[in-house]
Design an enzyme around this catalytic site. Sequence first.
Site, PDB file in Angstrom:
ATOM      1  CE1 TYR A 153      69.697  25.508 101.227  1.00 49.75           C
ATOM      2  CE2 TYR A 153      68.089  26.651 102.594  1.00 49.75           C
ATOM      3  CZ  TYR A 153      68.935  25.583 102.384  1.00 49.75           C
ATOM      4  OH  TYR A 153      69.023  24.586 103.322  1.00 49.75           O
ATOM      5  CG  ASP A 212      61.338  28.727  98.274  1.00 45.77           C
ATOM      6  OD1 ASP A 212      60.662  29.038  99.273  1.00 45.77           O
ATOM      7  OD2 ASP A 212      62.461  28.199  98.344  1.00 45.77           O
ATOM      8  CE  LYS A 263      64.100  30.763 106.492  1.00 46.37           C
ATOM      9  NZ  LYS A 263      64.584  30.526 105.158  1.00 46.37           N
TER      10      LYS A 263
HETATM   11  C1  LIG Z   1      64.952  29.046 104.618  1.00 48.95           C
HETATM   12  C2  LIG Z   1      64.533  28.734 103.245  1.00 48.95           C
HETATM   13  C3  LIG Z   1      64.202  27.424 102.854  1.00 48.95           C
HETATM   14  C4  LIG Z   1      64.402  26.237 103.744  1.00 48.95           C
HETATM   15  O1  LIG Z   1      63.598  26.270 104.875  1.00 48.95           O
HETATM   16  P1  LIG Z   1      64.024  25.371 106.146  1.00 48.95           P
HETATM   17  O2  LIG Z   1      62.894  25.592 107.104  1.00 48.95           O
HETATM   18  O3  LIG Z   1      65.325  25.907 106.608  1.00 48.95           O
HETATM   19  O4  LIG Z   1      64.109  23.969 105.688  1.00 48.95           O
HETATM   20  C5  LIG Z   1      63.701  27.242 101.582  1.00 48.95           C
HETATM   21  N1  LIG Z   1      63.544  28.259 100.744  1.00 48.95           N
HETATM   22  C6  LIG Z   1      63.858  29.529 101.076  1.00 48.95           C
HETATM   23  C7  LIG Z   1      63.637  30.635 100.103  1.00 48.95           C
HETATM   24  C8  LIG Z   1      64.390  29.796 102.328  1.00 48.95           C
HETATM   25  O5  LIG Z   1      64.744  31.061 102.632  1.00 48.95           O
END
Ligand SMILES: *Cc1c(COP(=O)(O)O)cnc(C)c1O
Length: 428
Positions: free
Chosen positions: A144, A239, A267
């Site tokens: 994701y 990511d 995060k």
């Molecule tokens: C949570 C998450 C996102 C998206 O971040 P948001 O602040 O919810 O837009 C993207 N990549 C990873 C790996 C994530 O865990």
Amino acid sequence: MKYQRSSQLFRAASEVIPGGVNSPVRAFKAVGGTPIFVNKAKGAYLYDADGNRLIDYINSWGPMVLGHAFPPVIEAVIEKAQLGTSFGMPTEIETKIAELAVSMVPNIDQIRFVNSGTEACMSAVRLARGFSGKEKIIKFAGCYHGHSDSFLIQAGSGAVTFGSPNSPGVTEGTAKDTLLAPYNNLEAVAAIFEANPSEIACIIVEPVAGNMGCVPPDSGFLEGLRALCDAHGSVLVFDEVMTGFRLARGGVQELYGVNADIVCFGKVIGGGLPVGAFAARHEIMSHLAPLGPVYQAGTLSGNPLAMAAGYAMLQALESDAEVFERLAQKTEYLHKGIAASLTAHNITHTINRIGSMISIHFSETPVVDFETAAEGNNERFKTFFHGLLDAGIYIAPSAFETWFITDALTYEDLDETIAAVTKIAPNL
Ligand SMILES: *Cc1c(COP(=O)(O)O)cnc(C)c1O
């Protein structure tokens, strides 16, 4: 436990907010029941609208690595708020957090702050395309990267071949530029490069996956991606929105000794306020506006409250030499306790763990990619989830989520959790 007030609040919310929630993962669709409304949180605990105290294993889906309402973060935000909440002009705190982040993470010279992980990943891919002059991207099924159009492409063989969108609203045109591979499968990635010579702008990957449960990379996987990108003049995007400042000071780049070209954060870097960021070497970042032609902007980007929260969080992590080891030890303790309880009751399971990320899968096969993650027994997970909830323990309402261990958890909390699993196990 009673959840009357939460149920009332959920009904009211559902009238004016689609599904009653502002992010779908908060709904209890996969497990049944109604979402719990929170009043406040402190350390390892949530206090809900009915007055229940819950041990929290979601921690706002990752940011609260040192526990809720961590005092240095709260103090920093209060102090800043009194000076005004947004200016749309540069502030010194932006440089301070940027300097600290760049000093903690290997292989990056500059960082640009945005407001979410989604924005970070979306901007990183735009930058990778602008830098490489190519258009297609490779992503992995089950990874994701936020809800930007290019990333809402999921598994399924048709999708692998044709890039068919799995969310209505994503155009075929966008979908065809996102090529899918199974996680931990280097041959599939190599085959995509071969079929699309000189067309791949970047690979974007969760270098430790956390959005299909926790799935660490197989030995050689990240090195292989690095080599393929080098061989084809493509950009490697890590990511690290989930893993950054959680698994190690320098994230997965440090942990596995593999360099990415662009790194995305979110995060933890915001200490619980809405922050994302992406970072790279000068050579790449110089393509970004206003230095270069790749446009990216944000009215509230680098917001002083958010930067103050993130700065206090990174300072706390930076100054505590043992924090990541301590987190890993607590997670290992939990793993062993839960595994022993489940095994004693002959409950088939697989537990994946790395650092402070852990996931429990009710399946026999090792969970190494989306396909194997999807094989878990969801009925059993539902019973497990509601059993824990009844015992005052809050895990994510989906079998596809990682548990996030926080340093605020005590060994008594972990023992309470293990005891709850022992009690539920005969009913699974
Ligand atoms: C949570 C998450 C996102 C998206 O971040 P948001 O602040 O919810 O837009 C993207 N990549 C990873 C790996 C994530 O865990």
